[in-house]
Design a protein around this motif. Structure first.
Motif, PDB file in Angstrom:
ATOM      1  N   HIS A 158      -5.483 -13.180 -57.263  1.00 49.55           N
ATOM      2  CA  HIS A 158      -5.875 -13.614 -55.921  1.00 49.55           C
ATOM      3  C   HIS A 158      -4.699 -13.524 -54.946  1.00 49.55           C
ATOM      4  N   ALA A 159      -3.496 -13.797 -55.433  1.00 49.28           N
ATOM      5  CA  ALA A 159      -2.320 -13.614 -54.585  1.00 49.28           C
ATOM      6  C   ALA A 159      -2.138 -12.143 -54.237  1.00 49.28           C
ATOM      7  N   LEU A 160      -2.319 -11.269 -55.223  1.00 51.87           N
ATOM      8  CA  LEU A 160      -2.203  -9.834 -54.967  1.00 51.87           C
ATOM      9  C   LEU A 160      -3.246  -9.375 -53.949  1.00 51.87           C
ATOM     10  N   ALA A 161      -4.443  -9.937 -54.020  1.00 46.99           N
ATOM     11  CA  ALA A 161      -5.501  -9.567 -53.082  1.00 46.99           C
ATOM     12  C   ALA A 161      -5.098  -9.866 -51.649  1.00 46.99           C
ATOM     13  N   CYS A 162      -4.467 -11.020 -51.428  1.00 48.27           N
ATOM     14  CA  CYS A 162      -4.017 -11.372 -50.080  1.00 48.27           C
ATOM     15  C   CYS A 162      -2.960 -10.393 -49.583  1.00 48.27           C
ATOM     16  N   ALA A 163      -2.026 -10.046 -50.469  1.00 47.25           N
ATOM     17  CA  ALA A 163      -0.951  -9.128 -50.081  1.00 47.25           C
ATOM     18  C   ALA A 163      -1.495  -7.749 -49.750  1.00 47.25           C
ATOM     19  N   ALA A 164      -2.559  -7.343 -50.455  1.00 49.13           N
ATOM     20  CA  ALA A 164      -3.144  -6.034 -50.215  1.00 49.13           C
ATOM     21  C   ALA A 164      -3.918  -5.976 -48.903  1.00 49.13           C
ATOM     22  N   ALA A 165      -4.471  -7.118 -48.485  1.00 47.26           N
ATOM     23  CA  ALA A 165      -5.394  -7.116 -47.342  1.00 47.26           C
ATOM     24  C   ALA A 165      -4.778  -7.560 -46.026  1.00 47.26           C
ATOM     25  N   ASP A 166      -3.714  -8.362 -46.062  1.00 44.04           N
ATOM     26  CA  ASP A 166      -3.200  -8.966 -44.838  1.00 44.04           C
ATOM     27  C   ASP A 166      -1.732  -8.590 -44.640  1.00 44.04           C
ATOM     28  N   PRO A 167      -1.427  -7.811 -43.605  1.00 47.79           N
ATOM     29  CA  PRO A 167      -0.036  -7.410 -43.375  1.00 47.79           C
ATOM     30  C   PRO A 167       0.885  -8.567 -43.016  1.00 47.79           C
ATOM     31  N   ARG A 168       0.320  -9.757 -42.791  1.00 49.73           N
ATOM     32  CA  ARG A 168       1.168 -10.930 -42.532  1.00 49.73           C
ATOM     33  C   ARG A 168       1.875 -11.420 -43.790  1.00 49.73           C
ATOM     34  N   VAL A 169       1.425 -10.971 -44.973  1.00 45.78           N
ATOM     35  CA  VAL A 169       2.049 -11.406 -46.226  1.00 45.78           C
ATOM     36  C   VAL A 169       3.398 -10.713 -46.366  1.00 45.78           C
ATOM     37  N   VAL A 170       4.462 -11.525 -46.485  1.00 49.73           N
ATOM     38  CA  VAL A 170       5.821 -10.996 -46.488  1.00 49.73           C
ATOM     39  C   VAL A 170       6.489 -11.043 -47.857  1.00 49.73           C
ATOM     40  N   ALA A 171       5.905 -11.719 -48.840  1.00 48.04           N
ATOM     41  CA  ALA A 171       6.463 -11.757 -50.187  1.00 48.04           C
ATOM     42  C   ALA A 171       5.399 -12.299 -51.133  1.00 48.04           C
ATOM     43  N   VAL A 172       5.516 -11.918 -52.409  1.00 48.57           N
ATOM     44  CA  VAL A 172       4.515 -12.268 -53.411  1.00 48.57           C
ATOM     45  C   VAL A 172       5.211 -12.697 -54.695  1.00 48.57           C
ATOM     46  N   ILE A 173       4.726 -13.789 -55.295  1.00 47.28           N
ATOM     47  CA  ILE A 173       5.160 -14.215 -56.629  1.00 47.28           C
ATOM     48  C   ILE A 173       3.911 -14.355 -57.490  1.00 47.28           C
ATOM     49  N   VAL A 174       3.947 -13.755 -58.677  1.00 46.12           N
ATOM     50  CA  VAL A 174       2.845 -13.871 -59.634  1.00 46.12           C
ATOM     51  C   VAL A 174       3.420 -14.297 -60.969  1.00 46.12           C
ATOM     52  N   GLY A 175       2.912 -15.395 -61.512  1.00 48.34           N
ATOM     53  CA  GLY A 175       3.324 -15.861 -62.832  1.00 48.34           C
ATOM     54  C   GLY A 175       2.193 -15.734 -63.829  1.00 48.34           C
ATOM     55  N   SER A 176       2.420 -15.028 -64.937  1.00 53.14           N
ATOM     56  CA  SER A 176       1.452 -14.922 -66.031  1.00 53.14           C
ATOM     57  C   SER A 176       0.104 -14.408 -65.548  1.00 53.14           C
ATOM     58  N   GLY A 177       0.136 -13.400 -64.673  1.00 54.18           N
ATOM     59  CA  GLY A 177      -1.085 -12.939 -64.030  1.00 54.18           C
ATOM     60  C   GLY A 177      -1.754 -11.759 -64.714  1.00 54.18           C
ATOM     61  N   LEU A 178      -3.045 -11.639 -64.472  1.00 58.45           N
ATOM     62  CA  LEU A 178      -3.879 -10.576 -65.034  1.00 58.45           C
ATOM     63  C   LEU A 178      -3.724  -9.259 -64.285  1.00 58.45           C
ATOM     64  N   ALA A 179      -3.993  -8.170 -65.010  1.00 58.07           N
ATOM     65  CA  ALA A 179      -4.183  -6.857 -64.413  1.00 58.07           C
ATOM     66  C   ALA A 179      -5.682  -6.615 -64.234  1.00 58.07           C
ATOM     67  N   PRO A 180      -6.064  -5.641 -63.421  1.00 57.67           N
ATOM     68  CA  PRO A 180      -7.495  -5.342 -63.273  1.00 57.67           C
ATOM     69  C   PRO A 180      -8.123  -4.918 -64.602  1.00 57.67           C
ATOM     70  N   ARG A 181      -9.395  -5.226 -64.765  1.00 61.10           N
ATOM     71  CA  ARG A 181     -10.103  -4.879 -65.993  1.00 61.10           C
ATOM     72  C   ARG A 181     -10.127  -3.365 -66.212  1.00 61.10           C
ATOM     73  N   ASP A 182     -10.153  -2.601 -65.125  1.00 60.79           N
ATOM     74  CA  ASP A 182     -10.223  -1.148 -65.241  1.00 60.79           C
ATOM     75  C   ASP A 182      -8.852  -0.487 -65.112  1.00 60.79           C
ATOM     76  N   ALA A 183      -7.787  -1.246 -65.395  1.00 59.08           N
ATOM     77  CA  ALA A 183      -6.432  -0.711 -65.279  1.00 59.08           C
ATOM     78  C   ALA A 183      -6.261   0.519 -66.177  1.00 59.08           C
ATOM     79  N   ASP A 184      -5.970   1.643 -65.572  1.00 61.24           N
ATOM     80  CA  ASP A 184      -5.882   2.909 -66.292  1.00 61.24           C
ATOM     81  C   ASP A 184      -4.733   2.880 -67.300  1.00 61.24           C
TER      82      ASP A 184
END
Length: 262
Positions: free
Chosen positions: A91-117
């Protein structure tokens, strides 16, 4: 909205906290003093179906970006960072992808997409995790039925030590979870195994991932895949399971502050 951290609404930088599954939107108590010191305003919200938020059936991971953007608009926030733990990571990654106001991202123990190639998504995952998520792949009713089978997180010694310390806060949050919040957890699991509706290639903000090498709830391969895909920095914590990496979040907040000078 659940506001914490700096009591000054004019703090230099807002950081939106994205809770895990299950969870509630209260920003982490162990980070509040440091947030004050760094001039950070920690803000959280209950995802749909949890706590104070109405359910949004059929939601995707990408839906959260509009919710957070609306909160930022309402508060007059012109730039912000995002931080997500476990199920909050996507969900944090989703915000960073959609809103250019996001200036930094931290993800702890997070999932990859189910269809990750190229990623064997279930490789290294504990039995309980496989059970509920494969049930989610079969649909909502199957996921609800899986709830009756119980869940063993198989925390290792490092995880249990973290929970015995100040990060026992996570246990307090789990204790506040009620049957009324079950829809939120089920909808989270359904969202993890369907199309996220997130353009990871659109993430331009500096991103830090933290992952334990012994994580069986979200195996390390997930963090490595995301880090490689978006060019993120990753801190791999030897021997940590799923919970213990939260102990690195204070250093991660300092990293974040270095990325976003006033």
């Amino acid at each position: 909205m659940r506001d914490a951290g700096s009591r000054d609404s004019d703090a230099p930088l807002a950081v939106f906290w994205h809770h895990g599954t299950p969870g509630l939107g209260l920003p982490p108590r162990p980070l509040l003093a440091l947030a004050d010191e760094l001039g950070l305003r920690l803000i959280g919200h209950d995802r749909p179906g949890y706590g104070l938020s109405d359910r949004l059936g059929g939601r995707h991971i990408g839906h959260v970006a509009a919710d957070v953007a609306d909160i930022a608009d309402a508060l007059g926030i012109t730039r912000y960072a995002v931080m997500g733990y476990s199920g909050g990571g996507p969900h944090a990654l989703a915000c960073a992808a959609a809103d250019p106001r996001v200036v930094a991202v931290i993800v702890g123990s997070g999932l990859a997409p189910r269809d990750a190639d190229g990623l064997d998504w279930y490789d290294g995952m504990i039995a309980s995790g496989r059970h509920v998520l494969t049930a989610a792949e079969r649909g909502e009713q199957e996921r609800r039925s899986a709830e009756e089978d119980g869940y063993d997180p198989e925390f290792n010694e490092r995880d249990l030590a973290a929970l015995d310390g100040e990060w026992g806060w996570l246990g307090d949050i789990a204790g506040a979870f009620t049957p009324d919040d079950l829809d939120g957890a089920i909808d989270d699991d359904l969202a993890y195994v369907r199309d996220w509706d997130v353009d990871l290639d659109a993430i331009a903000a500096p991103t830090l991932l933290i992952h334990g090498t012994a994580d069986g709830i979200v195996p390390l391969g997930h963090g490595r895949w995301v880090a490689e895909r978006i060019g993120a920095e990753i801190w791999e914590r030897e021997g940590d399971g799923h919970v213990a990496p939260v102990q690195a979040l204070p250093d991660a907040l300092r990293w974040l502050r270095d990325q976003v000078p006033d």
